[in-house]
Every structure is written in C-alpha cells, then in structure tokens.
Design a protein around this motif. Sequence first.
Motif, PDB file in Angstrom:
ATOM      1  N   ILE A  31      -8.373  -3.032 134.769  1.00  0.00           N
ATOM      2  CA  ILE A  31      -9.312  -2.585 133.735  1.00  0.00           C
ATOM      3  C   ILE A  31      -8.653  -1.533 132.845  1.00  0.00           C
ATOM      4  O   ILE A  31      -8.739  -1.603 131.616  1.00  0.00           O
ATOM      5  N   ARG A  46     -16.103  -5.753 133.322  1.00  0.00           N
ATOM      6  CA  ARG A  46     -16.890  -5.595 134.556  1.00  0.00           C
ATOM      7  C   ARG A  46     -17.891  -6.734 134.686  1.00  0.00           C
ATOM      8  O   ARG A  46     -18.094  -7.275 135.763  1.00  0.00           O
ATOM      9  N   LYS A  92     -12.641  -6.098 138.938  1.00  0.00           N
ATOM     10  CA  LYS A  92     -12.936  -4.850 139.651  1.00  0.00           C
ATOM     11  C   LYS A  92     -11.724  -3.949 139.778  1.00  0.00           C
ATOM     12  O   LYS A  92     -11.860  -2.736 139.911  1.00  0.00           O
ATOM     13  N   TYR A 128     -16.833  -2.507 129.719  1.00  0.00           N
ATOM     14  CA  TYR A 128     -18.115  -3.166 129.993  1.00  0.00           C
ATOM     15  C   TYR A 128     -17.996  -4.687 130.202  1.00  0.00           C
ATOM     16  O   TYR A 128     -18.406  -5.226 131.235  1.00  0.00           O
ATOM     17  N   LYS A 136      -9.085  -1.407 139.303  1.00  0.00           N
ATOM     18  CA  LYS A 136      -9.053  -0.330 138.312  1.00  0.00           C
ATOM     19  C   LYS A 136      -7.836  -0.475 137.405  1.00  0.00           C
ATOM     20  O   LYS A 136      -7.930  -0.292 136.195  1.00  0.00           O
ATOM     21  N   GLU A 182     -15.847   3.319 129.161  1.00  0.00           N
ATOM     22  CA  GLU A 182     -16.854   2.392 129.704  1.00  0.00           C
ATOM     23  C   GLU A 182     -17.324   1.385 128.658  1.00  0.00           C
ATOM     24  O   GLU A 182     -17.674   0.262 128.983  1.00  0.00           O
TER      25      GLU A 182
END
Length: 268
Positions: A137, A127, A132, A124, A134, A120
Amino acid sequence: MALADRPAAATAHRNDRPNDILRVEHLSLSYEGSNALHDITLGIPRHRVTSFIGPSGCGKSTLLRCFNRLNDLIEGCETRGQIWLENEPILDKKMDVTELRRRVGMVFQKPNPFPRSIYENVAYGLRIQGIKRKRQIDEAVEDALRAAALWDEVRDRLHRSALDLSGGQQQRLVIARAIAIEPEVLLLDEPASALDPTSTYRIEELIHVLKERFTLVIVTHNMQQAARVSDYTAFMYQGGLVEHGPTDRLFTNPRQKQTEDYITGRYG
Ligand code: ADP
Ligand code: MG
C-alpha cells in the motif's frame, strides 16, 4: 414516445474498432421521459485525451456518467444503445458495475477528498480491493501521488488531513485516489473549473502526462482548455453529437456551421 417504446437502432455485436477503448453506439438517454442524449455514436481512442465541449445543459456530464454507469443512481433515467469497453457491453444488465467503476474512474468538478488523511485517501481503493500488506500500500500510495504530481508537496505530511490541502492540491489528490487502483479510463468532469489559473495549469500538465498510462475523457466548457489538452474533441449541442475529430482540425476547420458558431463565440 418513451425511449423504451422506440425501436432500437441496430448495434454491432462487439467493439469492431481495435484502437478505441470505448465505443458508443446509438446511445440515447432520457430523464423522466425527457430526452437528454440523442443517438450518439463515437469512439474514444486508447491512450489519448478526448474532450467534450458544448454549451451548458447539452449533455456532456450525462454522457460522461454513462461511461461508468453513474446514471444508474438517478431514478427515471433510461438509456438505449450500447457502450463497449474493450469488448464488453457495459450497459448490459449482466455487467458488474463495481468492476466497471474500478476500470473507469471519475473525477468531478469540485474536489471531494474524504475527511481522512492524505495517505488514507489514496489507500482507500486499494483496501477495498483487499490489499492488506502495508509495504504494497505504501508503494502504491507513493506511486499514485507521484503520478498525480503531488508527492513532493505532501511527502512530509501524509498523515495530515486531506482537507488542509489547497483546492488545487485536493484535486490532484482526488486524481491520485482515482489512479491508485489502475483504472483503464479516467473521466474528468470540468476538473479545473473550480480552480485558480496556476492550479488549472498544473491539472492540464498532468492530463498530458497521464495519457501515457490511461485513456482520458474530459468535459470542459473552456474551449481553450480543450484545444490545449486534447487529441480529439467532440462538440455536443442539445443532446446530440454535432461533430467529432482531431482537435486541431475541429478548431481550425470545423465541418459543421454549428461548431464554427460555437468555437467563434457566436453562442455559448
Ligand atoms: P452539461 O454537463 O452539458 O451541462 P448535463 O448532462 O448536466 O449537461 O444535462 C443535460 C440535460 O439533462 C439538461 O437538460 C439537464 O437539465 C438534464 N439533467 C441532467 N441531470 C439530470 C437529472 N439528474 N435529472 C433530470 N434531468 C437532468
Ligand atoms: Mg456538466
């Protein structure tokens, strides 16, 4: 005389040095009327490492904070002059400061991961940018952790707390968080001064690799470190820029007596 009442030095209308990603022109700064930077002019070449050295209190951190306008947060802080990021005058009121801070990332002396998972911490900024998916990311997190030379140490514990990492790992995590959003410039304010020698060495190695992707600007009070990691070195003293040039030249053949006195340890 207050900075705001002084006549402004003439500044150019654009960055006229194409090799410089950042161009500082006649920059002065005061805190509550007390001068901290005096008429600084220099360029920061793209994809190189530039170090700022000089005794404590000479204005290194203050100058670094101008590059992403962190000084805006300090009440009573006034600046004059201009800094160009590519062809954008970043000290102008019109500048979008959020966008500026995305393009110019910053890493501080003390590692400051969020009290969240390793994953995270790196996700960070992505995001915040509204990403969005997955998979996207996941890939960006892995890429940033690899680029920060941390992936092999954390790949099996991405969802564990970042606060369980060692200080050196936390600093590499913070670097991963900063580079995940692909800044153009990475500012590092004494990034290794809170770390042990092995962790310091790893950060220095990393700086060397990262310049292929980013432009790095590093503040250090450690001259040996500046000599090891940087292509260009700038020596500051009492808010002024005394001398700036290729690192080898500055350390072997300083042009100013003040620089020579400092690098030979005559004052510190
Ligand atoms: P360095 O990073 O080279 O040690 P700094 O940029 O932190 O130097 O400080 C330069 C000068 O500005 C010092 O005299 C310091 O006391 C002053 N200064 C730094 N930050 C602030 C602040 N937030 N408010 C007032 N004065 C400050
Ligand atoms: Mg400092």
